[in-house]
Enzyme design. Structure first.
Site: not given
Length: 569
Positions: A46, A272, A282
C-alpha cells in the site's frame, strides 16, 4: 546403483531438503501442471509509507521465487485508501525494490480494477449476497459476536435487493457522508471464522485519489480488493504473511464466485519478520517522522529500506540476511545482531580500508624532522587482492584516538603509554616519552620518539611490539563530521510494550554527532554512498548531507560482531 547415479540421487535429495515450504508448494503445483504450468507472483504494497525491512523479506520471496522458477512477479500498488496514499510513496517503493536488485514484470494498481470490483459488488447485490448497511462501525462491531458466540444479524440484512442497489449507486454518487453507510457481504453471521460474519466490502471515502481523482466516492476494503485483483491479473501464487492466514477462506470464497474455469490463485502464508529493538508498524514510523523524533523516513536509525541504504547497508547484505533467517509458519523475533553480522560480512569483503580519527589528540614525534613528509603504503582491502593500495602522508605531528593513550596504564593496556613502545600502523614503532596537560587535567599533546629502522617493510619492522594504533597526519588530513548511530529503541521488543508512549520507548543515545574528526586525504573526495572501513573503528558510508570539502559519514556498524560471538560460545 553405480556411484555416479548414487551421488546424483544424494545431491537431488539435499537440494530437495534445502527448499522452503513455499518452494515445495510451487514445485508441486508446477509438476501437476496447475494453472497451465505458469508461475506468477505479485508484491502488493500500500503506498501509504516507505518500505521497511519486513517488506524486504516479502520482496525477496515474491520476486525471488519468480526468478528461481522462470516466472514473473508484478508490482501492484494497493491504492484503495486515498486518504493515506501519495505518489511520493509510489516512487520510493519502486526505488527500494530496484535497489534490492529486483525487477517487476508489470506495474499494476488496485485502482486499475475499480470498475471490475464495482461491477462485482453490483453482481453480489443482485444475487442477494450483499446489502447496504446503515449502522455505525461501532454497532457493526458489537453485533459480530465472538468466535464461540454467533453474531447478531443487521436490521438491514434482508432489505430488498433493488433498495440496496440504489443506495450503493447513491453512495458512489456522493449523496451520503462518510460512515453513513457501508456495503456488506451477506455470508454467515454464525460462522466460526469471524471474517465470514458479513464483512464490510465497500465504504464511503470522499477524498481525491492520486490516480482517479474524484471519480469514486466508495472504495473497496482490502479483503474484497486483494484476492479479486490477484484473479484479474492471473496470479498463481499469492504469498503473504501469517496474519492473513485467517483471511484465506474469505479470499477463496470471493474467488470461487468469480472464477469461470480451473484457474485460481493459491494463497500461501509465511512468518513475518520481527527484529529486536525494532518497530515495524508503518503507523508508528509515520508518527516518528511527523513528530520530529527522527530526521525523516530515510533517517539511518529507521528500519526503512531507504534508512538502511543511507546508513550504508548494501542490498547484498540484506538479501543474505533474509536468506539466513528463511521462511517458516511460525512467528518469532530475530536478533538484530544477525542483520548487523550480515552487513559486516559483506562490507568486510568490499569496503575500502582507510584511517580516520574520531576523538583526536595530537601526537608529536619529537625526533622526527619538522619539514619531512613520507608516503606510507596502505592496502585498500586485504580481502580483495585486486583492490590495490594507496599512500598516506606521514609527518612529525599526527592525530591519534584519545582512547589509544593512557598516562597511568595497567599492564594489559597495549596501546600508547609513557615508557612503552607501540607501532603506528603502516609506519614506525614509536616510544611514548610523556604528555602535556591542560589546567583541567585533560591531555593536550602526547610526545614520542620513533625508531627510523622500524618502518613497515624494512628489515627492522620485524621487531615485535604488542600494540598497533592508527593515525592521520595533522597537516595533511581533512576534517569531517561523523554520525554514530545506536538502536532507536531501548526495549528489546518495543511493539509489545504497553505502558510507555512511543517517545518514552526511544533511546536518547541513538545518535551522537562528532564535528571534529579527521580523515586521511585519500578519501577526501569520496562520493555519497561510498563505503569504508575506518580501521579499528567500524564501517562507515558517506551521507547525502555531505558537501564539497565537508564530508559527513554515517557509521553503518561497528567492528564488534556480537552475533558471531554468541554463535562461537
Amino acid at each position: 546403483m553405480n556411484e555416479t547415479v548414487e551421488n546424483k540421487a544424494v545431491e537431488a535429495t539435499e537440494e530437495k531438503k534445502s527448499l522452503n515450504f513455499i518452494e515445495q508448494f510451487v514445485e508441486q503445483d508446477l509438476a501437476e501442471g496447475k494453472n497451465g504450468g505458469r508461475l506468477q507472483t505479485r508484491f502488493p504494497p500500500e503506498p501509504n509509507g516507505y518500505l521497511h525491512i519486513g517488506h524486504a523479506k516479502a520482496i525477496c520471496m515474491d520476486f525471488g521465487i519468480a526468478e528461481r522458477y522462470n516466472g514473473v512477479c508484478n508490482l501492484r500498488f494497493d491504492d484503495t485508501n486515498p486518504t493515506k496514499e501519495d505518489v511520493e510513496y509510489v516512487d520510493a517503493i519502486r526505488q527500494d525494490i530496484e535497489w534490492l536488485g529486483f525487477h517487476w514484470g508489470n506495474i499494476y494498481y488496485a485502482s486499475d480494477y475499480f470498475e471490475k470490483l464495482y461491477a462485482f459488488a453490483e453482481r453480489l447485490i443482485n444475487e442477494g449476497r450483499a446489502y447496504v448497511d446503515e449502522q455505525t462501525a461501532e454497532q457493526i462491531a458489537a453485533q459480530k459476536g465472538t468466535p464461540t458466540v454467533p453474531g447478531t444479524e443487521s436490521p438491514y440484512r434482508n432489505r430488498p435487493i433493488a433498495e440496496s442497489l440504489d443506495l450503493f449507486h447513491r453512495m458512489n454518487a456522493g449523496e451520503f457522508e462518510e460512515g453513513a453507510m457501508t456495503l456488506r457481504a451477506k455470508i454467515d453471521m454464525a460462522s466460526s471464522n469471524m471474517h465470514f460474519r458479513d464483512p464490510i466490502i465497500y465504504r464511503i471515502i470522499k477524498y481525491p485519489h492520486h490516480r482517479t481523482g474524484n471519480k469514486w466516492n466508495v472504495y473497496p476494503m482490502y479483503d474484497f480488493a486483494h484476492g479479486q485483483s490477484d484473479y484479474f491479473e492471473g496470479v498463481t501464487h499469492s504469498i503473504c504473511t501469517l496474519e492473513f492466514e485467517v483471511h484465506r477462506p474469505l479470499y477463496n470464497y470471493f474467488i470461487d464466485l468469480l472464477k469461470t474455469d480451473d484457474y485460481r490463485p493459491r494463497q500461501i502464508e509465511f512468518n513475518r519478520l520481527n527484529l529486536t529493538y525494532t518497530m515495524m508498524s508503518k503507523r508508528k514510523l509515520l508518527q516518528l517522522v511527523k513528530e520530529g523524533h527522527v530526521r525523516g523516513w530515510d533517517d539511518p536509525r529507521m528500519p526503512t529500506i531507504c534508512g538502511y541504504r543511507r546508513r550504508g547497508y548494501t542490498p547484498e547484505a540484506i538479501r543474505a540476511f533474509i536468506d539466513k533467517i528463511g521462511y517458516t509458519k511460525y512467528d518469532g523475533i530475530i536478533d538484530v545482531a544477525l542483520l548487523e553480522h550480515a552487513v559486516r560480512e559483506d562490507l568486510n569483503r568490499t569496503a575500502t580500508r582507510a584511517s580516520a580519527v574520531l576523538h583526536p589528540v595530537k601526537l608529536i614525534i619529537t625526533n622526527y624532522p619538522e619539514d619531512r613528509v613520507e608516503e606510507m603504503e596502505a592496502v585498500n582491502n586485504p580481502e580483495d587482492s585486486n583492490a590495490g593500495v594507496h599512500t598516506i602522508p606521514f609527518s612529525r605531528e599526527l592525530w591519534i584516538e584519545q582512547e589509544d593513550f593512557m598516562e597511568d596504564a595497567p599492564n594489559k593496556f597495549f596501546r600508547m603509554t609513557p615508557g612503552r613502545e607501540v607501532r603506528l600502523k603502516s609506519a614506525y614503532i614509536v616510544k611514548c616519552t610523556g604528555c602535556k596537560k591542560a589546567t583541567d587535567g585533560s591531555i593536550e599533546e602526547i610526545y614520542a620518539e620513533y625508531d627510523p629502522d622500524t618502518r613497515t617493510g624494512l628489515p627492522g619492522s620485524n621487531r615485535k611490539v604488542k600494540g598497533t594504533i592508527h593515525w592521520v597526519s595533522a597537516h595533511h588530513c581533512t576534517q569531517a563530521e561523523v554520525r554514530l548511530y545506536d538502536r532507536l529503541f531501548t526495549d528489546e521488543n518495543p511493539s509489545e510494550v504497553k505502558d510507555k508512549t512511543l517517545p518514552e520507548l526511544l533511546n536518547p543515545e541513538s545518535l551522537q554527532v562528532l564535528h571534529r574528526c579527521y580523515i586521511e586525504p585519500f578519501i577526501a573526495n569520496a562520493k555519497v554512498g561510498d563505503k569504508f572501513q575506518f580501521q579499528r573503528i567500524g564501517y562507515f558510508a558517506v551521507d547525502s548531507d555531505s558537501k564539497p570539502g565537508a564530508l559527513v559519514f554515517n557509521r553503518t556498524v561497528s567492528l564488534k560482531d556480537s552475533w558471531k560471538k554468541e554463535q562461537n560460545k
